[in-house]
Design a protein around this motif. Structure first.
Motif, mmCIF file in Angstrom:
data_model
loop_
_atom_site.group_PDB
_atom_site.id
_atom_site.type_symbol
_atom_site.label_atom_id
_atom_site.label_comp_id
_atom_site.label_asym_id
_atom_site.label_seq_id
_atom_site.Cartn_x
_atom_site.Cartn_y
_atom_site.Cartn_z
ATOM 1 N N MET A 166 0.850 -1.171 0.000
ATOM 2 C CA MET A 166 0.000 0.000 0.000
ATOM 3 C C MET A 166 0.896 1.233 0.000
ATOM 4 S SD MET A 166 -2.865 1.242 2.794
ATOM 5 C CE MET A 166 -3.950 -0.116 2.494
ATOM 6 N N SER A 167 0.606 2.196 -0.861
ATOM 7 C CA SER A 167 1.410 3.410 -0.929
ATOM 8 C C SER A 167 1.065 4.338 0.226
ATOM 9 C CB SER A 167 1.167 4.134 -2.256
ATOM 10 O OG SER A 167 -0.105 4.747 -2.260
ATOM 11 N N ASN A 168 1.941 5.300 0.471
ATOM 12 C CA ASN A 168 1.698 6.275 1.532
ATOM 13 C C ASN A 168 0.418 7.055 1.259
ATOM 14 O OD1 ASN A 168 2.317 7.698 3.919
ATOM 15 N ND2 ASN A 168 3.149 9.360 2.702
ATOM 16 N N THR A 169 0.171 7.376 -0.020
ATOM 17 C CA THR A 169 -1.048 8.102 -0.382
ATOM 18 C C THR A 169 -2.279 7.270 -0.051
ATOM 19 O OG1 THR A 169 0.107 9.271 -2.148
ATOM 20 C CG2 THR A 169 -2.294 9.199 -2.279
ATOM 21 N N ASP A 170 -2.249 5.992 -0.385
ATOM 22 C CA ASP A 170 -3.378 5.108 -0.069
ATOM 23 C C ASP A 170 -3.574 4.998 1.440
ATOM 24 O OD1 ASP A 170 -3.814 4.630 -2.759
ATOM 25 O OD2 ASP A 170 -2.719 2.730 -2.767
ATOM 26 N N ASP A 171 -2.468 4.899 2.168
ATOM 27 C CA ASP A 171 -2.547 4.808 3.622
ATOM 28 C C ASP A 171 -3.158 6.079 4.207
ATOM 29 O OD1 ASP A 171 -1.983 3.543 6.178
ATOM 30 O OD2 ASP A 171 -0.420 5.071 6.403
ATOM 31 N N MET A 172 -2.751 7.237 3.696
ATOM 32 C CA MET A 172 -3.301 8.498 4.189
ATOM 33 C C MET A 172 -4.790 8.599 3.872
ATOM 34 S SD MET A 172 -0.975 9.896 5.888
ATOM 35 C CE MET A 172 -1.535 11.549 6.150
ATOM 36 N N LYS A 173 -5.186 8.167 2.689
ATOM 37 C CA LYS A 173 -6.605 8.213 2.328
ATOM 38 C C LYS A 173 -7.417 7.262 3.200
ATOM 39 C CE LYS A 173 -6.191 9.983 -2.326
ATOM 40 N NZ LYS A 173 -6.439 9.749 -3.738
ATOM 41 N N GLU A 174 -6.847 6.113 3.533
ATOM 42 C CA GLU A 174 -7.534 5.171 4.416
ATOM 43 C C GLU A 174 -7.703 5.785 5.805
ATOM 44 O OE1 GLU A 174 -6.637 0.857 6.401
ATOM 45 O OE2 GLU A 174 -6.092 1.128 4.295
ATOM 46 N N SER B 291 -10.344 8.485 5.673
ATOM 47 C CA SER B 291 -11.678 7.902 5.711
ATOM 48 C C SER B 291 -12.056 7.512 7.136
ATOM 49 C CB SER B 291 -11.730 6.673 4.794
ATOM 50 O OG SER B 291 -12.996 6.079 4.846
ATOM 51 N N ALA B 292 -11.105 6.945 7.872
ATOM 52 C CA ALA B 292 -11.358 6.584 9.269
ATOM 53 C C ALA B 292 -11.606 7.833 10.111
ATOM 54 C CB ALA B 292 -10.184 5.785 9.821
ATOM 55 N N LEU B 293 -10.917 8.928 9.803
ATOM 56 C CA LEU B 293 -11.144 10.183 10.515
ATOM 57 C C LEU B 293 -12.567 10.682 10.289
ATOM 58 C CD1 LEU B 293 -10.068 12.625 12.165
ATOM 59 C CD2 LEU B 293 -9.418 13.634 9.973
ATOM 60 N N VAL B 294 -13.007 10.636 9.050
ATOM 61 C CA VAL B 294 -14.368 11.066 8.718
ATOM 62 C C VAL B 294 -15.387 10.237 9.500
ATOM 63 C CG1 VAL B 294 -16.086 11.171 6.860
ATOM 64 C CG2 VAL B 294 -13.757 11.987 6.448
ATOM 65 N N ASP B 295 -15.101 8.959 9.685
ATOM 66 C CA ASP B 295 -16.005 8.063 10.412
ATOM 67 C C ASP B 295 -15.746 8.052 11.919
ATOM 68 O OD1 ASP B 295 -17.218 7.347 8.039
ATOM 69 O OD2 ASP B 295 -15.887 5.638 7.710
ATOM 70 N N ASN B 296 -14.829 8.922 12.363
ATOM 71 C CA ASN B 296 -14.487 9.025 13.783
ATOM 72 C C ASN B 296 -13.983 7.697 14.332
ATOM 73 O OD1 ASN B 296 -14.148 10.587 16.080
ATOM 74 N ND2 ASN B 296 -16.164 10.088 16.882
ATOM 75 N N GLU B 297 -13.081 7.053 13.571
ATOM 76 C CA GLU B 297 -12.572 5.736 13.953
ATOM 77 C C GLU B 297 -11.054 5.708 14.146
ATOM 78 O OE1 GLU B 297 -13.937 3.260 10.771
ATOM 79 O OE2 GLU B 297 -15.977 3.181 11.544
ATOM 80 N N LEU B 298 -10.418 6.868 14.273
ATOM 81 C CA LEU B 298 -8.961 6.900 14.441
ATOM 82 C C LEU B 298 -8.579 6.993 15.908
ATOM 83 C CD1 LEU B 298 -7.423 9.297 11.765
ATOM 84 C CD2 LEU B 298 -7.333 6.827 11.851
ATOM 85 N N ASN B 299 -7.424 6.413 16.232
ATOM 86 C CA ASN B 299 -6.888 6.625 17.572
ATOM 87 C C ASN B 299 -6.251 8.019 17.613
ATOM 88 O OD1 ASN B 299 -4.073 6.541 16.738
ATOM 89 N ND2 ASN B 299 -4.290 4.308 16.605
ATOM 90 N N ASP B 300 -5.903 8.484 18.789
ATOM 91 C CA ASP B 300 -5.408 9.851 18.957
ATOM 92 C C ASP B 300 -4.138 10.121 18.153
ATOM 93 O OD1 ASP B 300 -7.498 10.486 20.625
ATOM 94 O OD2 ASP B 300 -6.368 10.152 22.466
ATOM 95 N N LEU B 301 -3.213 9.185 18.142
ATOM 96 C CA LEU B 301 -1.954 9.379 17.432
ATOM 97 C C LEU B 301 -2.195 9.522 15.929
ATOM 98 C CD1 LEU B 301 1.105 9.559 17.348
ATOM 99 C CD2 LEU B 301 1.178 7.054 17.281
ATOM 100 N N ASP B 302 -2.967 8.611 15.355
ATOM 101 C CA ASP B 302 -3.244 8.694 13.926
ATOM 102 C C ASP B 302 -4.042 9.952 13.588
ATOM 103 O OD1 ASP B 302 -1.846 6.476 13.055
ATOM 104 O OD2 ASP B 302 -3.546 5.126 13.329
ATOM 105 N N GLU B 303 -4.924 10.360 14.489
ATOM 106 C CA GLU B 303 -5.692 11.588 14.251
ATOM 107 C C GLU B 303 -4.760 12.793 14.184
ATOM 108 O OE1 GLU B 303 -9.205 14.214 16.286
ATOM 109 O OE2 GLU B 303 -9.247 12.046 16.552
ATOM 110 N N ARG B 304 -3.811 12.874 15.102
ATOM 111 C CA ARG B 304 -2.846 13.988 15.064
ATOM 112 C C ARG B 304 -2.021 13.949 13.783
ATOM 113 N NH1 ARG B 304 -2.445 12.651 20.554
ATOM 114 N NH2 ARG B 304 -0.515 11.499 20.218
#
Length: 75
Positions: free
Chosen positions: A1-9, A12-25
């Motif tokens: 998976m490319s960095n761009t794909d990882d960021m988009k994933e 998407s999790a941010l939009v769905d409020n599914e990220l942990n604090d570190l990934d959200e930052r």
């Protein structure tokens, strides 16, 4: 998976409020630096709102400016 794909994933999790604090930052920092990622974020929100039939809360010509301003206030 490319960095761009990882960021988009993660975006998407941010939009769905599914990220942990570190990934959200991390994604918030990336949004502050990447116009294309901010545009993707806006599209994801538009799609989510359309699916929920809640278009009134999203359709604003100033959404990108509001997001940028909010990101700049993040620690």
């Amino acid at each position: 998976m490319s960095n761009t794909d990882d960021m988009k994933e993660k975006l998407s999790a941010l939009v769905d409020n599914e990220l942990n604090d570190l990934d959200e930052r991390r994604i918030m920092t990336a949004l502050g630096q990447d116009v294309e990622l901010r545009n993707t974020w806006e599209r994801y929100h538009l799609v989510r709102s359309a699916l929920r039939q809640d278009m009134d809360s999203v359709l604003s010509p100033e959404i990108a400016a509001r997001v940028s301003a909010r990101i700049e206030t993040e620690p």
